[in-house]
Design a protein around this motif. Structure first.
Motif, PDB file in Angstrom:
ATOM      1  N   PHE A  13       1.056  -1.181  -0.064  1.00 10.46           N
ATOM      2  CA  PHE A  13       0.011  -0.099   0.150  1.00 10.46           C
ATOM      3  C   PHE A  13       0.969   0.982   0.092  1.00 10.46           C
ATOM      4  O   PHE A  13       0.560   2.435  -0.727  1.00 10.46           O
ATOM      5  N   TYR A  19      -2.048  -1.846  -5.293  1.00  9.42           N
ATOM      6  CA  TYR A  19      -3.398  -2.122  -4.855  1.00  9.42           C
ATOM      7  C   TYR A  19      -3.925  -3.400  -5.152  1.00  9.42           C
ATOM      8  O   TYR A  19      -4.665  -4.043  -4.345  1.00  9.42           O
ATOM      9  N   ALA A  49      -8.087  -1.004  -0.610  1.00  3.34           N
ATOM     10  CA  ALA A  49      -7.151  -0.878  -1.831  1.00  3.34           C
ATOM     11  C   ALA A  49      -7.922  -0.923  -3.004  1.00  3.34           C
ATOM     12  O   ALA A  49      -7.239  -0.346  -4.057  1.00  3.34           O
ATOM     13  N   TYR A  53      -7.415   1.627  -6.328  1.00  2.00           N
ATOM     14  CA  TYR A  53      -6.994   0.859  -7.464  1.00  2.00           C
ATOM     15  C   TYR A  53      -8.050   1.812  -8.640  1.00  2.00           C
ATOM     16  O   TYR A  53      -7.624   2.132  -9.496  1.00  2.00           O
TER      17      TYR A  53
END
Length: 173
Positions: A13, A19, A49, A53
């Protein structure tokens, strides 16, 4: 003290900003220790995440929807967030700020999670250095293999699993 998978998540991260890999690491962990619990803290981190993304790829609706789900999970688990070494209030503030940026269609920028536990931070930084990543480095938006990873990966296993599940359902009918 912290699950290895969580440390790996944090390294990706904040290190290479992968991600997609964050999602993969924690999804496997979640399925192993808390399967089916859609309100699991691990699902919240997975969704965080995924939201990053999507935002990086300018999928505004996907980023907004997924981040809203993550925030809802995090808001219901302040103690767990704190036990995982993050500053709860700052995390919620940061995520709400990110949500506002997404709603305003502002461009993606790399975020830093508010780690308040010094041993977690040192463990993450050490692991990041060991893997060759730079802790806190911003996303390389020109790296197509990072930005569009889901389109470039080998989906053979996913398709085989989908076909297997379909065959099982068909036999049960």
């Amino acid at each position: 003290m912290y699950p290895t998978e969580f440390v790996e998540y944090m390294v990706h991260f904040h290190g290479d900003r992968d991600y997609f890999e964050c999602h993969e690491i924690l999804e496997e962990y979640w399925k192993r220790i808390d399967p089916g619990n859609k309100e699991s803290i691990w699902v919240g981190f997975i969704q965080l995440a995924v939201a990053n993304y999507h935002h990086r790829r300018t999928n505004i609706m996907g980023a907004k929807r997924t981040l809203e789900k993550a925030i809802a999970i995090f808001k219901s688990q302040s103690e767990v967030i704190t036990q995982l070494g993050l500053e709860y209030t700052k995390l919620i503030e940061d995520l709400n700020g990110r949500l506002s940026e997404i709603e305003k269609r502002l461009p993606y920028s790399s975020m830093v999670l508010p780690i308040c536990n010094s041993s977690l931070l040192e463990e993450c930084k050490h692991s990041c250095k060991r893997t060759g990543f730079d802790w806190g480095k911003h996303s390389d938006l020109t790296n197509a293999s990072l930005v569009h990873r889901h389109k470039l990966r080998d989906r053979t296993g996913v398709l085989e699993e989908r076909e297997r599940a379909f065959s099982i359902k068909k036999r049960q009918r």
